[in-house]
Design an enzyme around this catalytic site. Structure first.
Site, PDB file in Angstrom:
ATOM      1  N   CYS A   1       0.740  -1.196  -0.045  1.00 21.10           N
ATOM      2  CA  CYS A   1       0.024  -0.058   0.064  1.00 21.10           C
ATOM      3  C   CYS A   1       0.763   1.274  -0.054  1.00 21.10           C
ATOM      4  O   CYS A   1       1.565   1.283   0.966  1.00 21.10           O
ATOM      5  CB  CYS A   1      -0.866  -0.022   1.192  1.00 21.10           C
ATOM      6  SG  CYS A   1      -1.905   1.572   1.349  1.00 21.10           S
TER       7      CYS A   1
ATOM      8  N   GLU B   1      -4.576   1.065  -5.495  1.00 23.81           N
ATOM      9  CA  GLU B   1      -3.649   0.176  -6.123  1.00 23.81           C
ATOM     10  C   GLU B   1      -3.692  -0.015  -7.479  1.00 23.81           C
ATOM     11  O   GLU B   1      -4.644   0.821  -8.151  1.00 23.81           O
ATOM     12  CB  GLU B   1      -3.913  -1.385  -5.707  1.00 23.81           C
ATOM     13  CG  GLU B   1      -3.734  -1.559  -4.235  1.00 23.81           C
ATOM     14  CD  GLU B   1      -2.281  -1.428  -3.814  1.00 23.81           C
ATOM     15  OE1 GLU B   1      -1.422  -1.384  -4.750  1.00 23.81           O
ATOM     16  OE2 GLU B   1      -2.078  -1.782  -2.582  1.00 23.81           O
TER      17      GLU B   1
END
Length: 224
Positions: A2, A104
């Site tokens: 992340c 993402e």
């Protein structure tokens, strides 16, 4: 992994949602493109339960060069109790890192499409994090944090093979236990969040630039 996330709710809402002892710091503002090395909203495992701003990118207490934090923005759940950079914090310095979505990038051929992942109801949530205090040679201190990642759930795995650990509210009390926590109790919480409670959609490529900020980053775009 992340590497970018959001916290776009009114900071005043966070006090009740996370049972804070006092309002969020005045410096906390709505953010649409939080990136490593920037301040993030953290609730450390200390009493009373307060929201504070830590720098994203863990700098272990023993580090000689603070630049190590640039490469320690995430900690893998599978090895968090073993890696020298994380093992002490996993035992004693855990935290919640507050967010309401994360990005993402989905690969399609040579193209990468930014995908925004959040709860279906848009509610804020908490990543499982670790924190440290680093002392500089001049005597000043810096509090930093990292996000723990795990294998992707059924939703995220079509985008990336990893995702941040998102803790359900019933796990907050355990994760925020002051001081040492048994490794078995900590590991039991480090699992993928339920995919059926989450949603993902393609958003503007403006988010590719960490200098960009604002609600236009969340504009939906057709996936390429």
């Amino acid at each position: 992994m992340c590497g970018r996330f959001t916290l776009t709710v009114d900071p005043a809402e966070l006090q009740d949602l996370f049972s804070l002892s006092e309002p969020a710091p005045a410096a906390l503002t709505r953010r649409y493109n939080i990136a490593p090395t920037q301040p993030v909203a953290v609730i450390p495992n200390q009493e009373p339960r307060k929201l504070e701003l830590f720098q994203w990118g863990l700098i272990p207490a023993w580090a000689k060069d603070p630049k190590i934090g640039n490469s320690l923005i995430n900690a893998r759940a599978e090895t968090v109790a073993e890696k020298p950079a994380f093992r002490a914090a996993f035992r004693r310095r855990r935290c919640l890192v507050l967010a309401d979505g994360f990005y993402e990038w989905k690969k399609t051929g040579k193209a990468k499409t930014p995908m925004y992942i959040q709860m279906k109801d848009g509610a804020p949530f908490a990543f499982a994090g670790l924190w440290e205090v680093w002392s500089a040679p001049d005597g000043s201190t810096l509090r930093t944090c990292t996000l723990i990642t795990t294998t992707a759930n059924e939703l995220v795995q079509g985008i990336h093979d990893r995702m941040p650990v998102i803790l359900p509210p019933e796990a907050f009390g355990i994760w925020l236990t002051p001081g040492e926590l048994a490794a078995s109790e900590g590991f039991a919480l480090l699992k993928p969040f339920a995919a059926d409670a989450m949603t993902a959609r393609p958003v503007s490529t403006l988010v590719n630039d960490p200098r960009r900020e604002g609600p236009e980053l969340l504009k939906s775009e057709a996936a390429g």
